[in-house]
Scaffold this motif. Structure first.
Motif, PDB file in Angstrom:
ATOM      1  N   ILE B 415       1.666  10.576  -1.911  1.00 40.00           N
ATOM      2  CA  ILE B 415       0.248  10.244  -1.751  1.00 40.00           C
ATOM      3  C   ILE B 415      -0.616  11.492  -1.903  1.00 40.00           C
ATOM      4  O   ILE B 415      -1.744  11.430  -2.369  1.00 40.00           O
ATOM      5  CB  ILE B 415       0.022   9.555  -0.398  1.00 40.00           C
ATOM      6  N   THR B 416      -0.054  12.629  -1.547  1.00 42.89           N
ATOM      7  CA  THR B 416      -0.859  13.843  -1.641  1.00 42.89           C
ATOM      8  C   THR B 416      -0.966  14.347  -3.067  1.00 42.89           C
ATOM      9  O   THR B 416      -1.796  15.195  -3.349  1.00 42.89           O
ATOM     10  CB  THR B 416      -0.226  14.950  -0.778  1.00 42.89           C
ATOM     11  N   PRO B 420      -5.831   9.265  -7.908  1.00 45.16           N
ATOM     12  CA  PRO B 420      -6.449   8.385  -6.913  1.00 45.16           C
ATOM     13  C   PRO B 420      -6.083   6.910  -7.115  1.00 45.16           C
ATOM     14  O   PRO B 420      -5.744   6.228  -6.146  1.00 45.16           O
ATOM     15  CB  PRO B 420      -7.940   8.604  -7.137  1.00 45.16           C
ATOM     16  N   LEU B 421      -6.111   6.466  -8.349  1.00 41.94           N
ATOM     17  CA  LEU B 421      -5.832   5.039  -8.566  1.00 41.94           C
ATOM     18  C   LEU B 421      -4.403   4.702  -8.196  1.00 41.94           C
ATOM     19  O   LEU B 421      -4.125   3.677  -7.587  1.00 41.94           O
ATOM     20  CB  LEU B 421      -6.090   4.684 -10.028  1.00 41.94           C
ATOM     21  N   LYS B 423      -2.751   6.263  -6.049  1.00 46.31           N
ATOM     22  CA  LYS B 423      -2.696   6.333  -4.590  1.00 46.31           C
ATOM     23  C   LYS B 423      -2.981   4.978  -3.975  1.00 46.31           C
ATOM     24  O   LYS B 423      -2.269   4.532  -3.066  1.00 46.31           O
ATOM     25  CB  LYS B 423      -3.753   7.333  -4.094  1.00 46.31           C
ATOM     26  N   VAL B 424      -4.025   4.352  -4.471  1.00 46.11           N
ATOM     27  CA  VAL B 424      -4.377   3.041  -3.926  1.00 46.11           C
ATOM     28  C   VAL B 424      -3.231   2.064  -4.150  1.00 46.11           C
ATOM     29  O   VAL B 424      -2.838   1.329  -3.232  1.00 46.11           O
ATOM     30  CB  VAL B 424      -5.676   2.527  -4.586  1.00 46.11           C
ATOM     31  N   LEU B 427      -0.563   2.778  -1.741  1.00 46.56           N
ATOM     32  CA  LEU B 427      -0.863   2.348  -0.379  1.00 46.56           C
ATOM     33  C   LEU B 427      -0.612   0.855  -0.220  1.00 46.56           C
ATOM     34  O   LEU B 427      -0.038   0.417   0.780  1.00 46.56           O
ATOM     35  CB  LEU B 427      -2.318   2.678  -0.042  1.00 46.56           C
ATOM     36  N   LEU B 430       2.987   0.382  -0.115  1.00 47.30           N
ATOM     37  CA  LEU B 430       3.507   0.887   1.153  1.00 47.30           C
ATOM     38  C   LEU B 430       3.319  -0.156   2.248  1.00 47.30           C
ATOM     39  O   LEU B 430       4.234  -0.471   3.009  1.00 47.30           O
ATOM     40  CB  LEU B 430       2.764   2.175   1.502  1.00 47.30           C
ATOM     41  N   ALA B 431       2.099  -0.700   2.303  1.00 48.69           N
ATOM     42  CA  ALA B 431       1.806  -1.685   3.342  1.00 48.69           C
ATOM     43  C   ALA B 431       2.729  -2.882   3.186  1.00 48.69           C
ATOM     44  O   ALA B 431       3.309  -3.371   4.168  1.00 48.69           O
ATOM     45  CB  ALA B 431       0.353  -2.121   3.238  1.00 48.69           C
TER      46      ALA B 431
ATOM     47  N   PRO C 142       1.959  -3.328   8.459  1.00 50.72           N
ATOM     48  CA  PRO C 142       1.207  -2.700   7.359  1.00 50.72           C
ATOM     49  C   PRO C 142       0.126  -1.760   7.871  1.00 50.72           C
ATOM     50  O   PRO C 142      -0.049  -0.655   7.353  1.00 50.72           O
ATOM     51  CB  PRO C 142       0.591  -3.885   6.624  1.00 50.72           C
ATOM     52  N   ILE C 145       1.723   1.457   9.195  1.00 51.59           N
ATOM     53  CA  ILE C 145       2.240   2.365   8.179  1.00 51.59           C
ATOM     54  C   ILE C 145       1.092   3.013   7.429  1.00 51.59           C
ATOM     55  O   ILE C 145       1.151   4.187   7.064  1.00 51.59           O
ATOM     56  CB  ILE C 145       3.217   1.625   7.241  1.00 51.59           C
ATOM     57  N   PHE C 153      -1.138  12.096   5.091  1.00 51.05           N
ATOM     58  CA  PHE C 153      -2.013  12.565   4.025  1.00 51.05           C
ATOM     59  C   PHE C 153      -2.920  13.678   4.521  1.00 51.05           C
ATOM     60  O   PHE C 153      -3.101  14.709   3.871  1.00 51.05           O
ATOM     61  CB  PHE C 153      -2.834  11.385   3.509  1.00 51.05           C
ATOM     62  N   ARG C 156      -0.645  16.619   5.435  1.00 51.18           N
ATOM     63  CA  ARG C 156       0.285  16.991   4.369  1.00 51.18           C
ATOM     64  C   ARG C 156       1.699  17.186   4.902  1.00 51.18           C
ATOM     65  O   ARG C 156       2.414  18.113   4.506  1.00 51.18           O
ATOM     66  CB  ARG C 156      -0.130  18.286   3.662  1.00 51.18           C
ATOM     67  N   VAL C 311      -9.333   9.646  -0.021  1.00 54.56           N
ATOM     68  CA  VAL C 311      -8.732   9.842  -1.333  1.00 54.56           C
ATOM     69  C   VAL C 311      -9.791  10.171  -2.372  1.00 54.56           C
ATOM     70  O   VAL C 311      -9.650  11.081  -3.162  1.00 54.56           O
ATOM     71  CB  VAL C 311      -7.968   8.563  -1.744  1.00 54.56           C
TER      72      VAL C 311
END
Lengths: 230, 646, 313, 493
Positions: B415-416, B420-421, B423-424, B427, B430-431, C142, C145, C153, C156, C311
């Motif tokens: 994620i780091t 950006p896209l 990343k979304v 996420l 991930l959820a 969800p 997490i 994030f 880090r 982000v």
């Protein structure tokens, strides 16, 4: 010798005769006259062969004429007529897909198509006499008309006649386009006779039209005859 | 040396296949035992070879048969193949051990010989798929595997359920074959041969088509939603060891195929990865949601397989994404996670299938609502199933957790770094991944609870007995493997020379043990030791009844309602009234049925449509000679026109 | 393993065990005050545990070994999880201890056992409790997490020790975004520890109960362990929140004074947080069970929003 | 002189049949004849310089090249198996009065004649002679179909004769074209394949195209290519299974053989560019119609017959692709299909005997308890089904794979389309087999089906063929490969 132009004129007339017989075969309902018309067609074919022989004086044509006369004009028609007696069918009234009038119109259209197609295909062949080309067209057309007879008639025996007339067309075409070795022609005739014999024998087993006994198939359970389904 | 060992192993499998065929009519236990002993021995040898390959990193290459220039059966075992061979070896040996007893309790007389033989053929085919050096061999053995597994699924052919299962399985397998074949052929043009060699241009439409069709083919075989439907039919229908092999191994072969092609042949694009990732996520979430609702124990396990395959695909998808984004470290971790999870899933899923099979064997039902209370009657089996449940629910310190943790770490770390896209996207994934694993825990609480705990809910369940020793030995091995792989995950990776950011699970396990020991000690010295056995307190209930207990259905009801938009129930309500104004109710029936969404909206319409169009086309053959002659006539004219026109 | 770390293990465990029961009572006290009652003593939980330890254990005749093992395993898992969240002293992380996901899953392990124990006796209450607990834990997952991902994030790192070390170094919160994360963490804390509006820890026999339903069959020393484990879990989650938002005073080196100050500060901060929880609980009504998903969805979008802001910012 | 050997063997067998009075002896004569044909062919293959330019009546009518020998080998092997199989099968037909004792002689003598004519056809150098032989095979095989004294058999036979012969007439017109073409190019007309092959590159494209298109229609009807395939499922389904096997495994090859020969000629002209797509279109339609006709099919033998249609389509597509590799595998596929299909019909025949009163013509099959009643036939169908769908260990796997690959090289969308159709076919087969074989009587209920005791003569050929299939699917010898490559070279692809 006989004048070439006269012979050519005769050939033309004979070709037209053949078409007329074919048209009659397509449209008539009387089986007996069908057979005799086929016989007539074969005789015309024999005459054509003879006429061609006069033109080209190739012995093969003479042989063809002889064999055709024996087999097509005498043996096969006689045989079919005998069979007809046996199965006691006089008429073939029902038509499929094409009514007699439509088939006649349609066969005219077909002749045009065949003409165009053949003129396109045969352009590679060194220029032949116009008459020969005409003969080839008539030959193929005769085949197609025979096919139309096969598919539009219901009785198997009529189909046999259609097939025979197709075969005549092939012979006609062969005579006009090229000359095949006699042995081949002869074997083909033998083959044809066997075929017709077999087919007609088989049709004896079928005293009605093919369609009819489809409906009755379930009665002929091979073993044990289970109950009929409604 | 390794080559010979491998060949001996393969020969042993082949012997295990042919021995029962030779004595196919003799209904002897000895024949089957001999055949399955071959399996076990071969698996041990195979395990040795694969471990040797994994540790040394040497590639074993050899050619055994090359009849034609285009056809060659060459084998090459690199680390990837070695790993999957290890998976096969690790699962097939315990399963064979189990089967040697289980098959004796099946009906079918000497047909069981065939079953044992085909089991061997199935394993052999999988081994050879993995070991094949080129695409032709891959496809050859892939098909062999499909054929063998189909025969195995059809073992109990006289069962109506099996018929449906077999049909689904056969058709889906053929579909998979079609796509895989298309992909392979397309690739063979670009590569010039059937070798697994690189095709560097991802933008090439042929390569793209090849990838898509291979992906589809492997997805169907792996049971990715929406191509999953054969799994929940085929797994319950087949004999237990077969389900264990199919779920534990065959799905992994599809995973192997995907990984092999992605690694060796393609140079993947970013969006390929996203595609795989999304397919994985959707399968994972929907798989576990359907699993929750399933009350056929093997069907539930089948859906759970779909979920786990989804997780594996997520790992592969992430691998592709990270590779495309040139993040090799993260890519490595993701791939490792996917592979490790493949191994883990193979182990715990076959463990669960085998123990579930034991339960079914003891209770004669697959419906978990008719079980219950088995923990007392079948203590060892329940302990084994429990181990499997803990592992599959991804709870520390067992192996299921270790691999899922790797995947979590990969996403967390990424994620780091990524766009950006992305990343979304990550996420969201991930959820959903977290949701999946929590739901899996819920699912297995339900499963274990309804099967083993509380009072027996049927007479069969009440009279169940522990299964014979051989049927325990196999699962015990698998359970031990689960525990060892869970606790020793970090050490194993270090041993293999791979550095991973994995916590030392041994330490965690130790801490857990120490804490438990300390607590116990403290209690021992401070607390009262008095114990009493009494009835369950039921708020004044006179006598505890099994019918009053919480059922599996009841257990999943809250989640059912929460996810009602996914489950799609169909409610039918018919009422008859005495009067015309519909005010005096006479009688009525009502039914709430769970809709099989994919089956009702995708599979059946497709089948119906093709059948309807086929019936229409079949009318072409109407049995009438005249029509046939008409066809000939039309064709002749058409050809003539064509000749005149050309 | 470094001796530092061993010391940390001993110290952290003892401290969390000692301090944990306090907050439960504090919350109760605050709730009592708001209702105009005097409430129990702040040491009531200690008394209760002590008393329970002396009582005999009653097992249901239908229960299996799961019921016997569960208290022990739950306690062990929660205590191990407690090691992942340094309360007053942050050592160097070792062997992956402090991994944020491992921490979550240790809590899940405890929950898994508790849910099974709830089903074990075959009582309807236990089953209902288990079912609801697993459902709720699944749908909050969800959110959890995402929040943890946000933490990872922001800092880090995926290790709680590193996070704490970093926040302790500054003494105040590192970014304002942490306040938002803190709110999400608070919601998670409420859910995980079964408090109003998700669950009602006060009642034992209402159809609404979740956690209490699961442990209804527990008695004697087992119940003591379960209660203690619940308290430890509360403490640990509170510590997570406290040490991220208000980290000042958190010891990073092992000195006696530093530890003492950190301990005192932690107790103070914890008491305040417990008070807040108490007030929060008093001001809320228990929600209907099937309205919870919408609450969680809100929490989820809130957390997701934070991350998205972070982000793209 | 070898050819005389074939003829003598046939005549001897014919004489033996005519003279013998019992069924057993007639059958033995047939078996011996077919076996002798196998032996002769193998002898020629091993010990003679191929191609053998032959010589009957001192002209160029016959010759033996690799392709002809190959086809004869397939035909004779299938005939041997089928003759053995017929021993048991006809016995059963006799005992159930489906076949008159009087027809027995006719049956066996046509059988022998059929093999002889087939052998002659495959050894014809002269295409017109080949045409005649092909016609004769139609007649003889139609006789075999019609031999059962049931109307539906006659019906099927008549359909077969009419469709095949009518189309074959067009084929003859095509041959006349070819003859004329050769005459314009060479001066003297010839229909000798070897001569035509030598000069083919000089033929004008238009004539070659027309000749091929017409010839194709006839042979397409012989080999069951859409839309001339309509006779095929009915004739194959109605015929006695031993005959069905021969029809499907050998007679369809006659048509394909003819197409292959004539295509080899026109392939060398520029007309090939037009013809290949034409063939492919016919091939695709054939596979497609087979696929969709199989899907709702309820009759086992019809299903198997449609599968033959499909395979012919596949072969045609392979020919259309016409790369050397494609032709290589087309040749292989011809053998693979023949062996597999014969075994399938043998199994179907056993099932037909078992369920004969129920397995009537157009009604649905009522196959049940098949594993209990006829385990061997059931496994035969399963193995044959797997083999024909192209599972590994069976020869169809490789031939299909490589034909597909060569097709893909030509066109990817076409490949995909074909794969989809093959998928439909496999599904249809699977659907049928699963549905039929899973039907069992409940354990308690009594079944009224009496097990049919399958005689050994029906079992042995089945097992033999399955063994042969697996061997051909797995073992590829160098000689075999070289042989196929030789054929491809002879055909000048």
């Amino acid at each position: 010798m006989i004048d070439t132009a006269l012979v050519q004129g005769i050939i033309r007339i004979l070709l037209v005769c053949i078409i007329i017989t074919a048209a009659y075969i397509i449209s008539t309902r009387n089986l007996l006259s069908l057979v005799s018309m086929y016989s007539l067609q074969s005789v015309t074919l024999v005459c054509l062969a003879l006429a061609l022989w006069v033109l080209e004086s190739s012995p093969v044509l003479l042989a063809i004429a002889a064999v055709s006369l024996v087999s097509k004009a005498i043996v096969i028609p006689y045989f079919i007529a005998t069979i007809q007696e046996k199965i006691r069918i006089r008429r073939d009234i029902e038509f499929h897909f094409l009514s007699p009038t439509t088939s006649l119109l349609f066969s005219m259209a077909l002749m045009l198509v065949v003409y165009t197609v053949l003129s396109h295909i045969l352009r590679d062949i060194p220029a032949r006499d116009n008459l020969f080309f005409f003969g080839a067209v008539i030959g193929i057309s005769l085949m197609l008309m025979g096919m139309m007879v096969m598919l539009s008639r219901k009785r198997a025996i009529t189909k046999v006649l259609g097939f025979l007339s197709m075969e005549n067309g092939v012979l006609l075409f062969g005579m006009f386009v090229t000359e095949l070795p006699f042995i081949i022609e002869f074997l083909i005739i033998i083959d044809l006779i066997i075929l017709v014999l077999l087919t007609t024998i088989l049709t004896v087993g079928i005293d009605s039209t093919l369609e009819d006994y489809h409906k009755r198939l379930h009665r002929f359970r091979l073993v044990g005859g289970t109950e009929e389904r409604p | 040396m390794y080559t010979e060992t491998f060949l001996i192993a393969a020969a042993l499998y082949a012997a295990g296949f042919s021995i029962p065929l030779i004595w196919w009519s003799r209904d002897l236990r000895a024949v089957r035992t001999l055949s399955l002993s071959c399996t076990i021995l071969a698996s041990l040898l195979l395990g040795l070879v694969s471990v040797a390959v994994l540790v040394s990193g040497n590639v074993i290459t050899f050619m055994i048969y090359r009849p034609l220039a285009e056809i060659s059966f060459g084998f090459s075992i690199d680390r990837l193949s070695g790993f999957f061979l290890l998976v096969i070896a690790a699962v097939s040996a315990p399963v064979a051990l189990y089967a040697s007893e289980y098959y004796e309790h099946l009906e079918g007389g000497s047909r069981r010989n065939l079953l044992a033989g085909c089991t061997n053929l199935f394993i052999l085919a999988m081994v050879l798929v993995v070991a094949s050096a080129d695409m032709l061999g891959f496809f050859f053995f892939w098909e062999l595997m499909a054929a063998a597994s189909f025969l195995l699924v059809m073992y109990e052919y006289d069962n109506p359920g099996t018929r449906k299962a077999g049909l689904f399985y056969f058709i889906m397998t053929q579909l998979s074959t079609m796509f895989v074949l298309f992909g392979i052929i397309a690739l063979s043009f670009r590569a010039g041969s059937f070798r697994f060699s690189g095709v560097a241009v991802p933008a090439d439409p042929v390569v793209l088509a090849a990838f898509l069709s291979l992906f589809l083919g492997f997805s169907i075989k792996a049971g990715i939603i929406p191509f999953h439907k054969w799994l929940p039919y085929a797994h319950p229908a087949s004999p237990t060891p077969v389900s264990a092999l199919m779920s534990g191994l065959m799905l992994k072969i599809a995973v192997y195929g995907l990984v092999r092609f992605l690694l060796d042949v393609f140079a993947p694009d970013l969006w390929w990865g996203i595609l795989i990732l999304l397919a994985g996520v959707i399968s994972a979430v929907l798989g576990v949601i359907y699993a929750l609702k399933e009350h056929d124990i093997k069907g539930m396990l089948a859906y759970s397989s779909i979920e786990n395959i989804g997780i594996i695909f997520m790992g592969i998808g992430l691998f592709v994404i990270f590779s495309a984004e040139s993040l090799p470290l993260l890519a490595g971790i993701s791939l490792l996670a996917a592979l490790f999870h493949s191994l883990n899933h193979a182990l715990f899923k076959s463990l669960l299938f085998l123990t579930a099979g034991s339960v079914v064997h003891a209770t004669h039902t697959r419906d978990i609502e008719h079980m219950g209370g088995l923990a007392c009657h079948m203590p060892v089996t329940s302990a084994l199933f429990f181990t499997g449940s803990v592992a599959i629910a991804a709870l520390p310190p067992l192996n299921g957790f270790a691999s899922e943790l790797l995947l979590f770490i990969a996403i967390f770390t990424s994620i780091t770094v990524v766009d950006p896209l992305l990343k979304v996207l990550f996420l969201v994934c991930l959820a959903l991944f977290a949701l999946t694993s929590a739901l899996a825990a819920a699912c297995f609480v339900k499963a274990f609870g309804s099967v083993f705990l509380a009072l027996p809910r049927s007479p069969e369940s009440a009279g169940a007995k522990e299964v014979p020793r051989m049927m325990l030995a196999g699962p015990v091995l698998l359970a031990l493997a689960c525990i060892v792989l869970g606790l020793g995950a970090y050490q194993l990776f270090v041993l293999a020379g791979i550095s991973v950011p994995l916590p030392d699970m041994m330490l965690v396990g130790l801490l857990l043990a120490v804490m438990a020991a300390l607590t116990w000690t403290a209690l021992y010295f401070t607390a009262s030791r008095a114990e009493r056995i009494s009835e369950t307190w039921g708020c004044g209930v006179h006598l505890q009844e099994p019918s009053a207990e919480y059922t599996g259905h009841g257990f999943s009801e809250p989640l059912d309602i929460i996810f009602s938009s996914i489950y799609r129930t169909r409610i039918r309500n018919e009422r008859v009234f005495f009067d015309q104004k519909n005010s005096i109710f006479r009688e009525g029936t009502a039914e709430i049925r769970l809709m099989k969404v994919f089956e009702e909206y995708l599979y059946l319409p497709a089948a119906r449509f093709s059948l309807a169009s086929a019936t229409r086309i079949a009318r072409f053959q109407n049995g009438c000679l005249d029509t046939y002659l008409l066809y000939v006539f039309i064709t002749v004219i058409a050809v003539m026109v064509f000749l005149g026109w050309s | 393993m470094a001796p530092d770390f061993v010391l940390y293990i001993i110290f952290n465990t003892l401290f969390v065990l000692a301090a944990a029961p306090l907050w439960i009572s504090v919350i109760k006290k605050v709730k009592a005050w708001t209702q105009g009652r005097q409430g129990p003593s702040v040491f009531q939980t200690y008394y209760m545990v002590a008393k329970l330890l002396r009582k005999e254990v009653v097992y249901s005749s239908t229960s299996s070994r799961i019921t016997r093992f569960t208290p022990l395993v739950t306690m062990a898992a929660i205590l191990t999880a407690a090691l992942f969240v340094p309360l007053i002293f942050v050592p160097e992380p070792a062997g992956g201890i402090g991994n944020i996901i491992l921490f979550l899953y240790l809590l899940a392990l405890a929950r898994f056992f508790m849910a099974l124990a709830g089903l074990d006796a075959g009582s309807t209450f236990g089953g209902m409790g288990s079912s609801r607990e697993m459902s709720i834990s699944a749908i909050i997952e969800p959110t959890t997490i995402i929040v943890f991902a946000a933490l990872a994030f922001v800092f880090r790192t995926t290790n709680i020790f590193d996070m704490f070390a970093r926040s302790a170094a500054t003494g105040t919160i590192t970014t304002p975004i942490l306040i938002l994360i803190g709110i999400s963490l608070f919601i998670i804390l409420i859910v995980e520890t079964s408090r109003i509006p998700v669950d009602n820890p006060e009642t034992h026999l209402e159809l609404t109960m979740i956690h209490e339903g699961m442990i209804l069959e527990q008695s004697g020393r087992n119940l003591a362990l379960m209660e203690l484990a619940a308290a430890v879990k509360l403490t640990v989650l509170m510590a997570l929140l406290i040490n991220l938002i208000v980290p000042f005073g958190l010891a990073t080196t092992l000195t006696a004074t530093g530890l003492l100050i950190a301990a005192v500060l932690f107790v103070v901060k914890g008491t305040i947080l417990a008070g807040i929880i108490g007030l929060f609980e008093s001001s809320m009504a228990k929600m209907r069970f099937f309205q919870l998903p919408s609450l969680f969805a809100m929490a989820f979008f809130f957390s997701a929003l934070i991350i998205i802001i972070e982000v793209f910012a | 002189m070898i050819l005389l050997g074939y003829i003598m063997a046939a005549l001897a067998a014919l004489a033996a049949i005519v003279l013998s009075s019992t069924h057993r002896r007639m059958n033995a004569a047939c078996i011996l004849h077919a076996a002798l044909t196998v032996v002769l062919t193998v002898y020629v293959l091993l010990f003679q310089q191929v191609p053998v330019a032959s010589f009957l009546i001192g002209s160029h009518f016959f010759f033996m090249d690799r392709l002809g020998l190959y086809e004869v080998l397939i035909a004779s092997v299938i005939f041997t198996c089928a003759a053995v199989y017929a021993g048991g099968y006809v016995e059963s037909l006799l005992s159930s009065k489906e076949l008159d004792q009087g027809s027995l002689k006719l049956f066996y003598s046509s059988w022998t004649m059929l093999l002889l004519v087939l052998v002659l056809a495959f050894f014809c150098d002269n295409l017109a002679l080949f045409w005649i032989c092909a016609e004769l095979t139609t007649i003889l095989s139609a006789l075999l179909v019609a031999i059962l004294s049931a109307r539906e058999n006659i019906d099927a036979a008549i359909k077969y004769i009419f469709i095949a012969s009518a189309s074959m007439l067009f084929s003859f017109v095509g041959l006349i074209f070819l003859f004329e073409t050769s005459r314009t190019v060479l001066g003297t007309g010839t229909l000798n394949w070897t001569a035509l092959m030598q000069h083919a590159s000089a033929f004008p494209a238009g004539m070659a195209l027309a000749a091929f298109a017409l010839v194709f229609m006839g042979f397409a009807a012989k080999s069951g290519i859409f839309p001339f395939h309509t006779w095929l499922p009915e004739a194959h389904a109605k015929a006695p299974s031993a005959v069905s096997a021969v029809l499907s495994a050998v007679l369809l090859n006659v048509g394909i053989y003819g197409i292959l020969r004539v295509y080899a000629i026109v392939h060398q002209t520029t007309a090939a560019a037009t013809i290949a797509p034409l063939l492919a279109v016919f091939g695709f339609f054939t596979v497609g119609i087979a696929a969709f006709s199989m899907l709702p099919q309820k009759n086992l033998k019809k299903l198997v017959a449609f599968s033959s249609v499909e395979n012919m389509g596949l072969i045609l597509i392979g020919i259309a692709v016409s790369t050397p590799l494609a032709i290589f595998w087309v040749l292989f596929h011809i053998m693979a299909h023949s062996l597999t299909k014969a075994s399938l019909f043998f199994s179907a025949g056993i099932l037909h005997r078992q369920y004969r009163s129920r397995l009537s013509t157009d009604a649905d099959d009522e196959i049940r308890d098949v594993f209990r009643l006829q385990p061997l036939a059931a496994w035969g169908i399963i193995i044959g089904g797997l083999a024909i769908t192209g599972m590994p260990l069976f020869p169809v796997f490789f031939s299909k794979l490589f034909i597909l690959r060569e097709l893909g090289q030509a066109s990817m969308p076409a490949l995909f389309l074909l794969l989809v159709l093959l998928f439909v076919i496999a599904s249809a087969l699977g659907y049928f087999v699963i549905a039929a074989f899973c039907r069992v009587t409940e354990a308690g209920a009594s079944s009224d089906i009496v097990p049919y005791v399958t005689p050994l003569t029906m079992k042995i050929p089945l097992v033999l063929l399955i063994g042969l299939i697996i061997i051909t699917g797995v073992v590829f010898t160098r000689g075999e490969t070289a042989f196929f490559e030789g054929i491809v070279q002879e055909l000048r692809f």
